[in-house]
Design an enzyme around this catalytic site. Structure first.
Site, PDB file in Angstrom:
ATOM      1  N   SER A   1       0.819  -1.204   0.000  1.00 14.40           N
ATOM      2  CA  SER A   1       0.000   0.000   0.000  1.00 14.40           C
ATOM      3  C   SER A   1       0.853   1.254   0.000  1.00 14.40           C
ATOM      4  CB  SER A   1      -0.922   0.008   1.224  1.00 14.40           C
ATOM      5  OG  SER A   1      -1.675   1.208   1.273  1.00 14.40           O
ATOM      6  N   ASP A   2       0.495   2.175  -0.867  1.00 12.33           N
ATOM      7  CA  ASP A   2       1.087   3.500  -0.811  1.00 12.33           C
ATOM      8  C   ASP A   2       0.646   4.162   0.500  1.00 12.33           C
ATOM      9  OD1 ASP A   2       2.273   5.971  -1.791  1.00 12.33           O
ATOM     10  OD2 ASP A   2       0.224   6.652  -2.086  1.00 12.33           O
ATOM     11  N   LYS A   3       1.470   5.053   1.040  1.00 16.05           N
ATOM     12  CA  LYS A   3       1.115   5.710   2.304  1.00 16.05           C
ATOM     13  C   LYS A   3       0.320   6.990   2.088  1.00 16.05           C
ATOM     14  CE  LYS A   3       4.015   8.348   4.461  1.00 16.05           C
ATOM     15  NZ  LYS A   3       3.248   9.616   4.587  1.00 16.05           N
TER      16      LYS A   3
END
Length: 920
Positions: free
Chosen positions: A357-359
């Site tokens: 997941s991208d933050k």
């Protein structure tokens, strides 16, 4: 493990340093430097960008360079819709069905030919229509580029199309501009004068950094990033496909791997093709030799008989049933605000075991917010908010000023329900000095309207405010503590009395906070066996702080681990598997993380919202674009979330696993039916030369496949772990069940003949044997689908009423045909009801066989049954990995215990210190 140990040491040191603050020499601020990936230019390119900033390139030079480097735009790759539609007619099963269609046309069996063509077209249309909404990822990336740019050409500052920019062009960048190409800042104002000012650049969509980045002379600004503050000249270094965005586009264009679902369907198809071709081929040769010289030995007659067997055996409806099941699942997901762009992603999501997941903007809100501040003396949180607000520049296009003003307006009563938003009840700002790079602070002169006293408020960089108040060790430690956690700090001070001496109010802390639902979503994903890894372009300490707030482990590695030349590919892959995330990554790093995890056999999901996420979204087995994403991310993804955050992903996982169970159930049933059908007719033709009429074989196929279409709405038992096809297990179980069904068919055949005297000779006028076997072959394998629905016993989860009625309805219809002899000789109620009853009872026996196989099946079991060198080696590796994982888990538990004890000691010391202060 080294990351965890370092974290433990830092916490222990922090605890000891905090307790001895009074005994130390004046504290010093630990400077937090921004780490950025710097690209070196070739000597040739360095020479080309040495352009005179006051004149720029000449038109002739620009024209020559345009021919060398090409236009500053992304190459377009268009897919022909017709070719896209034709691609749905490819694959192992499709080829076998198409071959059967050709044979049907050759022998002029137009009924079979029509059925085959219709099923192929229906299947292709379902897939084509469901995926027609997918946009071209490169087109979306192209839209992120600026359309016009200000550039020096021939000594004139003119506006040109961004596509005409070339390396060496001198461009002007101002507030609000989209950077048109990768460029190096020159430290010159747009007027040509030298300046020490910095540009504030928002590159979150490119690198994933949550905070705007300050860039000065010599720094690189990337194409598609946005200028938030300042103005400066820059020289273009890279254009088109060579830019940061261009490389992302290239990664997307080269990612054209075959999907996981297509691989599975092709593997099933290859198995069915093999056994069909082998067994039907033997029958063809047998009949050509046995009936040589007779009418039955004619080539076209034999081909016609083999064609009927092939059509009845191959799963003509398999692609259609699976496509319909996924289409229904896509509709169910759409109701939960999960839009499926690529139909097969529905099945693949059920098998995802790692979610990268991208933050920024995905796990977090992508907006700076006010966190818990450090307060000096008797000042309160309300005080620091008020003074921050008084010294904030109204209407400034700056995320930090915006965060300060928003927090104050939401928390302070005096700022709520104001008629005039420009006034502050009880106060009046008489003078204001805005932020500038030299002073690094804002300053406001304020009148307290209650007593007409005048005071000043300053807000700015911590080191500036600490110096302004004459030093403040406690504030220094507070800033260092905040910096160690990745929080941005701003100092606030005010004057007291009649002099201009400032005193410390406190330190504001700012952070891009996690979404309210992100932590719970991660915990739910973990509960379903999905490991969540955070991959961000943000700084390492910020990533660790966010990970802690989300309840994740803090084993976050920087991107250098992915490209470390001193580590082997195996070591880097092992780090990828064990890490909880990566920081300071660029698109190539995200792409590499996904690629390395996939090489270990894992199915990887990737979520993101920015241009920097697009290549990894495309590479992942399931790319998921989150709410508010860029067009580039949306187009590269397979699934788009319409609701904010990741919470809908859990709904997607549960729905996709339900769909997977239905597809797996049907596949197991259909392979079993094919194995049974081929084995029985192969043996009965060779042993007894007994055949069944074409119309009855086609009727069995059509009725049974039509009934199983409603499996898309059947009840399912959702797995708590990622689903896997386990083709070896699936095919083995199909063969075992097929053998049991073949045994049952021979039992029916010979009991009917020897016990009840039904003639078995195909030339006998009494054709009841054909009806008996038709009803048995229609019902006995078909009822197996009630068993294949689950890995456990069939009563653990009953089928839905719709599915039960559809399956039973087709067999009751077949029973009435047999009882009353509509297409075949009548056999009466006794035979009809008995055959259906025996078939129902037999599926219970097969259910027990299935449960036993599932219970004892494991990789260790297969390695013992079929001990190939590769399996032996893999088994040893798995055992070693299990031992290693247990050691790591034990070590992590010990470190966590030390960290917890350190925190408890620190809390007790802090409490004791406060008690002494109160008593004093």
């Amino acid at each position: 493990m080294s990351e965890i140990t370092e974290e433990k040491i830092v916490i222990v040191e922090e605890a000891s340093s905090t307790s001895n603050v009074t005994n130390e020499k004046p504290a010093e601020l630990i400077e937090h430097k921004h780490v950025e990936n710097v690209e070196e230019l070739s000597p040739e390119l360095e020479e080309m960008i040495k352009t005179d900033p006051s004149k720029g390139l000449t038109t002739e030079e620009a024209k020559n360079r345009l021919e060398i480097f090409g236009r500053n735009e992304l190459a377009e790759v268009k897919t022909n819709p017709f070719l896209k539609f034709l691609s749905y007619f490819t694959g192992a099963i499709a080829y076998l069905i198409e071959l059967a269609g050709i044979f049907a046309a050759v022998v002029q069996d137009w009924l079979d030919f029509g059925v085959i063509v219709a099923l192929l077209i229906v299947n292709a249309f379902i897939g084509f229509i469901e995926e027609a909404r997918a946009e071209n990822a490169l087109d979306a990336l192209k839209q992120t580029l600026a359309l016009k740019a200000k550039v020096w050409r021939d000594g004139q500052f003119v506006e040109i199309d961004t596509a005409e920019l070339v390396p060496g062009d001198v461009i002007g960048l101002r507030l609000g501009d989209i950077v048109p190409a990768d460029a190096r800042l020159l430290g010159l104002s747009v007027t040509g004068n030298e300046t020490d000012a910095h540009l504030s650049i928002d590159q979150s969509a490119l690198t994933g950094e949550s905070l705007p980045v300050e860039k000065g002379k010599g720094a690189t600004v990337y194409s598609s990033s946005i200028v938030k503050q300042g103005q400066m000249l820059a020289v273009v270094t890279k254009t088109g496909g060579d830019t940061f965005v261009g490389r992302a586009a290239n990664l997307i264009s080269i990612t054209v791997e075959q999907g996981h679902f297509q691989k599975i369907v092709n593997a099933i198809g290859n198995f069915l093709i093999l056994i069909t071709v082998v067994l039907v081929g033997i029958i063809f040769i047998y009949q050509m030799v046995m009936f040589r010289g007779t009418t039955n030995g004619n080539f076209l007659v034999v081909i016609g008989k083999c064609l009927v067997l092939t059509i009845a055996a191959i799963p003509v409806g398999l692609p259609t049933v699976l496509s319909v099941t996924m289409a229904v699942g896509a509709k169910q997901l759409a109701a939960k605000k999960v839009i499926v762009k690529r139909l097969t992603a529905v099945e693949e999501m059920a098998s995802v075991s790692v979610l990268c997941s991208d933050k920024t903007g995905t796990l977090t809100l992508n907006e700076l917010t006010f966190d818990e501040p450090y307060l000096s003396g008797d000042y309160t949180k309300e005080d620091i908010l008020l003074y921050s607000y008084l010294s904030a520049e109204p209407g400034a296009n700056d995320p930090i000023e915006s965060a300060v003003r928003t927090a104050a307006e939401e928390s302070l009563e005096i700022l709520k329900n104001r008629q005039n938003k420009h006034e502050i009840p009880g106060y009046k700002v008489t003078a204001f000095v805005p932020f500038n790079p030299t002073t690094k602070m804002t300053n406001a002169t304020v009148v307290n309207l209650e007593d007409n006293t005048v005071f000043k408020v300053a807000k700015g960089a911590p080191q500036v405010i600490i110096k302004l108040v004459g030093g403040h060790d406690e504030a220094v430690h507070a800033v260092n503590s905040l910096a160690a956690r990745g929080l941005r700090a701003l100092g606030v001070a005010r004057t007291t009395g009649d002099n201009d001496n400032y005193e410390m109010v406190g330190m504001i802390s700012l952070l891009d906070p996690p979404r309210p639902d992100s932590g719970e979503t991660i915990r739910r994903c973990n509960a379903y066996g999905v490991d969540v890894k955070m991959i961000t372009g943000d700084q390492l300490i910020i990533a660790k702080e966010v990970a802690q707030r989300l309840g994740m482990n803090r084993v976050i590695l920087d991107a250098n681990h992915l490209v470390d030349p001193d580590k082997s590919e195996e070591e880097v892959t092992a780090h990828c598997k064990r890490a909880d995330g990566f920081a300071q990554v660029i698109p190539e790093h995200k792409y590499r993380v996904v690629e390395l995890l996939q090489k270990t056999g894992l199915l990887v999901g990737m979520t993101g919202d920015g241009v920097n996420d697009a290549p990894a979204l495309k590479k992942a087995n399931v790319g998921i674009a989150v709410h508010g994403c860029t067009d580039a991310a949306r187009s590269a993804a397979d699934i788009v979330l319409l609701a904010p955050g990741l919470s809908t992903i859990v709904d997607g996982i549960m729905t996709s696993r339900a769909i997977f169970q239905r597809m797996r159930s049907y596949s197991l049933y259909r392979i079993t039916s094919t194995v049974h059908f081929l084995m029985f007719f192969f043996c009965i033709i060779l042993a007894e030369n007994w055949e069944m009429r074409t119309i009855l074989l086609i009727l069995i196929t059509l009725l049974n496949d039509a009934a199983t279409l409603v499996i898309s709405v059947d009840n399912t038992k959702i797995s708590q772990r990622p689903d896997k096809w386990r083709l070896g297990q699936l095919i083995t179980l199909s063969i075992v069940l097929g053998i049991f069904l073949t045994a049952a068919s021979f039992a029916h055949f010979y009991i009917a003949h020897f016990v009840f005297g039904i003639p078995k000779d195909p030339n006998d006028p009494d054709k009841r044997m054909e009806t008996i076997m038709y009803l048995h072959i229609s019902s006995c394998p078909h009822f197996v689908i009630f068993s294949t629905r689950l890995s456990g016993f069939f009563w653990e989860n009953f089928p839905s009423p719709t599915f039960f009625i559809a399956v039973m309805g087709t067999q009751i219809f077949a029973m009435f045909i047999s009882i009353y002899g509509l297409l075949t000789p009548a056999i009466g109620w006794a035979w009809g009801v008995s055959i259906i009853g025996v078939s129902l009872a037999y599926f219970v026996v097969l259910d027990l066989v299935k449960v036993i196989i599932f219970r004892y099946w494991s990789f260790e079991f297969t390695a013992k049954v079929c001990p190939t060198p590769a399996r032996k080696q893999k088994l040893v590796a798995r055992k070693e990995q299990k031992v290693f994982d247990e050691k790591v888990a034990h070590s992590v538990a010990k470190v966590r215990k030390v960290v917890l004890m350190s925190k408890v000691i620190l809390a007790f010391r802090s409490l004791a210190s406060k008690s002494k202060t109160i008593k004093a």
